[in-house]
Design an enzyme around this catalytic site. Structure first.
Site, PDB file in Angstrom:
ATOM      1  N   ARG A 285       2.846  -1.619 -13.099  1.00  0.00           N
ATOM      2  CA  ARG A 285       2.932  -0.874 -11.837  1.00  0.00           C
ATOM      3  C   ARG A 285       1.560  -0.410 -11.372  1.00  0.00           C
ATOM      4  O   ARG A 285       1.253  -0.458 -10.173  1.00  0.00           O
ATOM      5  CB  ARG A 285       3.900   0.305 -11.994  1.00  0.00           C
ATOM      6  CG  ARG A 285       5.348  -0.144 -12.015  1.00  0.00           C
ATOM      7  CD  ARG A 285       6.339   0.991 -12.193  1.00  0.00           C
ATOM      8  NE  ARG A 285       7.695   0.474 -12.079  1.00  0.00           N
ATOM      9  CZ  ARG A 285       8.802   1.179 -12.324  1.00  0.00           C
ATOM     10  NH1 ARG A 285       8.695   2.451 -12.707  1.00  0.00           N
ATOM     11  NH2 ARG A 285       9.987   0.623 -12.192  1.00  0.00           N
ATOM     12  N   TYR A 423       8.537  -6.196  -6.167  1.00  0.00           N
ATOM     13  CA  TYR A 423       8.591  -6.371  -7.627  1.00  0.00           C
ATOM     14  C   TYR A 423       8.043  -5.147  -8.357  1.00  0.00           C
ATOM     15  O   TYR A 423       7.416  -4.274  -7.761  1.00  0.00           O
ATOM     16  CB  TYR A 423       7.924  -7.657  -8.084  1.00  0.00           C
ATOM     17  CG  TYR A 423       6.464  -7.899  -7.772  1.00  0.00           C
ATOM     18  CD1 TYR A 423       5.487  -6.925  -7.885  1.00  0.00           C
ATOM     19  CD2 TYR A 423       6.046  -9.180  -7.405  1.00  0.00           C
ATOM     20  CE1 TYR A 423       4.155  -7.191  -7.640  1.00  0.00           C
ATOM     21  CE2 TYR A 423       4.714  -9.459  -7.151  1.00  0.00           C
ATOM     22  CZ  TYR A 423       3.772  -8.462  -7.272  1.00  0.00           C
ATOM     23  OH  TYR A 423       2.448  -8.744  -7.029  1.00  0.00           O
ATOM     24  N   GLU A 424       8.334  -5.087  -9.637  1.00  0.00           N
ATOM     25  CA  GLU A 424       8.001  -3.926 -10.487  1.00  0.00           C
ATOM     26  C   GLU A 424       8.621  -2.632  -9.977  1.00  0.00           C
ATOM     27  O   GLU A 424       8.086  -1.553 -10.174  1.00  0.00           O
ATOM     28  CB  GLU A 424       6.479  -3.763 -10.625  1.00  0.00           C
ATOM     29  CG  GLU A 424       5.724  -5.006 -11.061  1.00  0.00           C
ATOM     30  CD  GLU A 424       6.259  -5.621 -12.330  1.00  0.00           C
ATOM     31  OE1 GLU A 424       6.892  -4.915 -13.121  1.00  0.00           O
ATOM     32  OE2 GLU A 424       6.046  -6.826 -12.528  1.00  0.00           O
ATOM     33  N   GLY A 425       9.761  -2.730  -9.312  1.00  0.00           N
ATOM     34  CA  GLY A 425      10.462  -1.559  -8.796  1.00  0.00           C
ATOM     35  C   GLY A 425      10.287  -1.448  -7.294  1.00  0.00           C
ATOM     36  O   GLY A 425       9.183  -1.197  -6.807  1.00  0.00           O
TER      37      GLY A 425
END
Length: 544
Positions: A285, A423-425
């Site tokens: 992140r 992506y990644e949340g």
């Protein structure tokens, strides 16, 4: 001076304005200013010489599938090897595993230079680096010793495998299963959205994979495994279903993989897969913010250079003016540069906090710094990712029709960066986490530390920048009131959750006000009067 060298210079200057950097240098004295600047300059040179030349050709060639294997664009495999052999892949990996044990701050400072060069290729490096940290910390000694040095050396690579066709952000609904058969784990299921899930750049790929090992519902039944694509030189029951046809990042193959009784190695404790994996996700992140920063930095430079050279308008009897002379273009350029440098300052701030949360000798202070890092991470991830897209978009506006063509790389930057808030949340998931965990579940611990730290610095700079300080404090007061309202809405979660995105945006407004004041007279302007205490606003509990 090249644009890459200028970015390295901006970063070095901003490090000097980051309060935690001096404290970090005290704890890790090998990172003196001269050494750090030399590292930044070499990172800029490497990115300019090796990575940037691959960016546009890699986008246009893309990835292909031949005989059920992914073929990456020409030059990617060689550049990946050069990147690893030069030591960049293992910068902050422990030296016991072949890394350099440099601080995360130095790695993050260099990362935006590499991402600027070729963000698609760096997708492979990002997951392998994060996996190196994960395995060094959580794997058994034999697995860590076998895998981490080879990942750092670029001989092997790694991925992160979470999502499935019916379970993306809702991790608790994952269905891939791991069964213990004949003294080993066997994994079966399908995983999707795997960056570099298959490729021809390394001889072996290890998948860091979540699978269900028990009947407990939700995330409690998930365990973490390392699943190699090959064992003893033979395929390990993993097949490529497809690579996605995407809007951008054409040089980064996004794969769907099928696992059919693949042998895996349990990482950490059974049933604790998601907490084990989260250490890897945190690094990725922060990396996403560095990706956005790299693209924003390149876009800002292009817009400024074009506006200085492109001539149009002015009195008809006189030669045309550079468009940078027109007030509205100046406004656009100022907004582009301000957003880019605020993000750069915020990335360095968070990276130093994360380093000090690991290195400070006082355990209570480490705990506080960890709370503050947890509070800032959703903000940096989301708004760092968003800055990549928004600054590229704004730069296209400055170039006008030229920016819309493939003669300039801005249209590729726009396409490549669009996925970063996904992506990644996703943005929505980050906002929910920011409200429900960082404000409610943690009872605002990180928020209070942020307020104390930022208000202290604002107060220190108020005499020099009175108007900016007053404006920043008004922003903080507004955010304070918003926090109080949402804290009171825990009994009415639907009403509160509807406002989660607005609340996270208000928090970033406060971070922006803080970083803008730190920048002072202009982007990355050096100031020797920074206060020496990097832990301002942070005091161990129980002390005066």
């Amino acid at each position: 001076m090249s644009v890459f060298a200028r970015q390295a210079e901006r970063t070095a200057r901003l490090l000097q304005l980051t309060p935690g950097w001096k404290r970090l240098q005290q704890l890790q004295p090998d990172c003196d200013d001269q050494t750090t600047r030399a590292i930044l300059d070499e990172a800029a040179s490497f990115s300019e010489r090796v990575l940037q030349p691959l960016n546009t050709p890699g986008d246009r060639e893309g990835c292909t599938v031949s005989e059920r294997r992914v073929r990456t664009p020409a030059g990617f495999a060689d550049a990946y090897r050069q990147y690893a052999q030069a030591g960049w892949l293992g910068m902050d990996v422990p030296d016991t595993f072949g890394g350099q044990s440099l601080p995360l701050t130095v790695q993050a400072a260099c990362s935006s230079l590499f991402e600027r060069g070729c963000v698609a290729l760096m997708m492979a490096a990002g997951s392998s680096r994060a996996a190196s940290h994960l395995l060094a910390r959580a794997a058994d000694a034999e697995t860590a010793t076998e895998w981490v040095p080879r990942l750092v050396a670029g001989e092997w690579a790694a991925t992160i495998c979470i999502s499935e066709p019916d379970a993306g952000s809702d991790v608790g609904r994952l269905r891939t299963r791991a069964e213990f058969i004949d003294s080993e784990w066997r994994i079966s299921g399908q995983k999707i959205w795997i960056s570099f899930g298959d490729h021809d750049m390394t001889e072996r790929i290890g998948h860091c994979l979540l699978a269900r090992t028990g009947d407990a519902p939700g995330t409690r039944g998930l365990s973490l495994f390392l699943v190699p694509n090959r064992i003893d030189g033979q395929p390990n029951g993993i097949s490529l279903d497809r690579i996605e046809e995407k809007m951008g990042l054409h040089g980064s193959p996004t794969c769907a993989l099928r696992f059919d009784g693949a042998r895996g190695i349990l990482i950490g404790q059974q049933g604790r897969g998601l907490p084990e994996l989260f250490a890897m996700i945190e690094l990725m992140r922060l990396l996403t913010a560095c990706q956005g920063l790299g693209i924003a930095s390149a876009s800002a430079d292009i817009a400024e250079a074009y506006a200085a050279e492109r001539r149009q308008g002015g009195p008809p009897e006189a030669p045309p003016l550079p468009i940078a002379a027109h007030p509205d273009v100046r406004r656009q350029l100022q907004e582009i540069r301000s957003r880019t440098e605020v993000l750069r300052a915020a990335v360095l701030e968070l990276a130093t906090i994360m380093d000090l949360a690991r290195l400070e000798p006082d355990p209570q202070l480490r705990s506080q710094l960890s709370d503050l890092a947890g509070w800032m991470l959703p903000l940096i991830k989301n708004f760092g990712a968003g800055a990549g897209f928004d600054v590229a978009n704004a730069a296209i506006q400055v170039l006008g029709g030229a920016g819309y063509t493939k003669d300039w790389p801005l249209e590729q930057y726009l396409r490549d960066s669009r996925v970063m808030t996904i992506y990644e949340g996703t943005t929505g998931m980050q906002a929910l986490d920011f409200l429900t965990r960082r404000l409610w579940r943690e009872e605002g611990r990180g928020l209070r530390l942020f307020q104390a730290r930022a208000r202290q610095e604002i107060g220190d700079l108020a005499a020099r920048y009175p108007d900016k300080a007053e404006e920043a404090l008004l922003t903080f007061d507004t955010f304070d009131a918003f926090s109080t309202r949402l804290m009171a809405l825990q009994s009415d979660p639907d009403t509160a959750l509807y406002q989660a995105h607005a609340y996270m945006t208000a928090a970033w407004d406060a971070v922006t006000a803080w970083m803008t004041l730190r920048l002072g007279d202009g982007p990355a302007s050096p100031r020797s009067s920074r206060a020496a205490d990097p832990n301002r606003g942070l005091r161990p509990r129980g002390r005066g």
